[in-house]
Design a protein around this motif. Sequence first.
Motif, PDB file in Angstrom:
ATOM      1  N   MET A   7       0.544  -1.174   0.057  1.00  0.00           N
ATOM      2  CA  MET A   7      -0.262  -0.102  -0.097  1.00  0.00           C
ATOM      3  C   MET A   7       1.033   1.308   0.084  1.00  0.00           C
ATOM      4  O   MET A   7       0.433   2.232  -0.764  1.00  0.00           O
ATOM      5  N   LYS A   8       1.931   1.044   0.862  1.00  0.00           N
ATOM      6  CA  LYS A   8       2.873   2.445   0.572  1.00  0.00           C
ATOM      7  C   LYS A   8       3.318   2.799  -0.515  1.00  0.00           C
ATOM      8  O   LYS A   8       3.530   3.722  -0.901  1.00  0.00           O
ATOM      9  N   PHE A  13       0.006   7.270  -5.878  1.00  0.00           N
ATOM     10  CA  PHE A  13      -1.066   7.141  -7.111  1.00  0.00           C
ATOM     11  C   PHE A  13      -2.485   7.487  -6.849  1.00  0.00           C
ATOM     12  O   PHE A  13      -3.248   7.541  -7.636  1.00  0.00           O
ATOM     13  N   PHE A  14      -2.833   7.507  -5.507  1.00  0.00           N
ATOM     14  CA  PHE A  14      -4.330   7.839  -5.112  1.00  0.00           C
ATOM     15  C   PHE A  14      -4.679   9.195  -5.190  1.00  0.00           C
ATOM     16  O   PHE A  14      -3.707  10.107  -5.009  1.00  0.00           O
ATOM     17  N   PRO A  15      -5.881   9.410  -5.607  1.00  0.00           N
ATOM     18  CA  PRO A  15      -6.221  10.922  -5.813  1.00  0.00           C
ATOM     19  C   PRO A  15      -6.204  11.443  -4.537  1.00  0.00           C
ATOM     20  O   PRO A  15      -6.374  10.914  -3.596  1.00  0.00           O
ATOM     21  N   LEU A  16      -5.932  12.964  -4.440  1.00  0.00           N
ATOM     22  CA  LEU A  16      -6.004  13.793  -3.064  1.00  0.00           C
ATOM     23  C   LEU A  16      -7.372  13.912  -2.914  1.00  0.00           C
ATOM     24  O   LEU A  16      -8.316  14.107  -3.796  1.00  0.00           O
ATOM     25  N   ALA A  17      -7.631  14.153  -1.498  1.00  0.00           N
ATOM     26  CA  ALA A  17      -9.125  14.502  -1.329  1.00  0.00           C
ATOM     27  C   ALA A  17      -9.190  16.210  -1.366  1.00  0.00           C
ATOM     28  O   ALA A  17      -8.480  16.980  -0.859  1.00  0.00           O
ATOM     29  N   HIS A  18      -9.974  16.368  -2.211  1.00  0.00           N
ATOM     30  CA  HIS A  18     -10.304  17.953  -2.237  1.00  0.00           C
ATOM     31  C   HIS A  18     -11.644  18.433  -1.584  1.00  0.00           C
ATOM     32  O   HIS A  18     -12.734  18.689  -2.089  1.00  0.00           O
ATOM     33  N   VAL A  28     -11.346  -0.126  -1.017  1.00  0.00           N
ATOM     34  CA  VAL A  28     -11.746   0.451  -2.445  1.00  0.00           C
ATOM     35  C   VAL A  28     -10.810  -0.563  -3.332  1.00  0.00           C
ATOM     36  O   VAL A  28     -11.352  -1.014  -4.288  1.00  0.00           O
ATOM     37  N   LEU A  29      -9.569  -0.333  -2.985  1.00  0.00           N
ATOM     38  CA  LEU A  29      -8.502  -1.361  -3.976  1.00  0.00           C
ATOM     39  C   LEU A  29      -9.003  -2.830  -3.870  1.00  0.00           C
ATOM     40  O   LEU A  29      -9.083  -3.417  -4.913  1.00  0.00           O
ATOM     41  N   VAL A  33     -10.382  -5.136  -7.182  1.00  0.00           N
ATOM     42  CA  VAL A  33      -9.782  -6.486  -7.372  1.00  0.00           C
ATOM     43  C   VAL A  33     -11.023  -7.542  -7.365  1.00  0.00           C
ATOM     44  O   VAL A  33     -10.877  -8.534  -8.203  1.00  0.00           O
ATOM     45  N   TYR A  34     -11.920  -7.606  -6.274  1.00  0.00           N
ATOM     46  CA  TYR A  34     -12.886  -8.572  -6.154  1.00  0.00           C
ATOM     47  C   TYR A  34     -13.757  -8.415  -7.257  1.00  0.00           C
ATOM     48  O   TYR A  34     -14.276  -9.620  -7.869  1.00  0.00           O
ATOM     49  N   VAL A  35     -14.032  -7.534  -7.704  1.00  0.00           N
ATOM     50  CA  VAL A  35     -15.197  -7.227  -8.661  1.00  0.00           C
ATOM     51  C   VAL A  35     -14.663  -7.252 -10.218  1.00  0.00           C
ATOM     52  O   VAL A  35     -15.388  -8.235 -10.909  1.00  0.00           O
TER      53      VAL A  35
END
Length: 56
Positions: A7-8, A13-18, A28-29, A33-35
């Motif tokens: 994860m680190k 690459f994760f979007p910033l919270a605006h 979410v990740l 993967v599951y879907v």
Amino acid sequence: MRPESQMKRIEAFFPLAHGVPRVNDRRVLSGIVYVIRKSLQWKDAPKAYGPAQDFV
């Protein structure tokens, strides 16, 4: 490799919270993967991954 170190490596690459509260990135990740593996739609994923509107 440990899940924490994985994860680190990808968190840049994760979007910033605006101003919008963030959902759990790991959840979410895992849901993505599951879907993909099960060839499902978001609405058919288990509730553990959160409601479908969180991922739209």
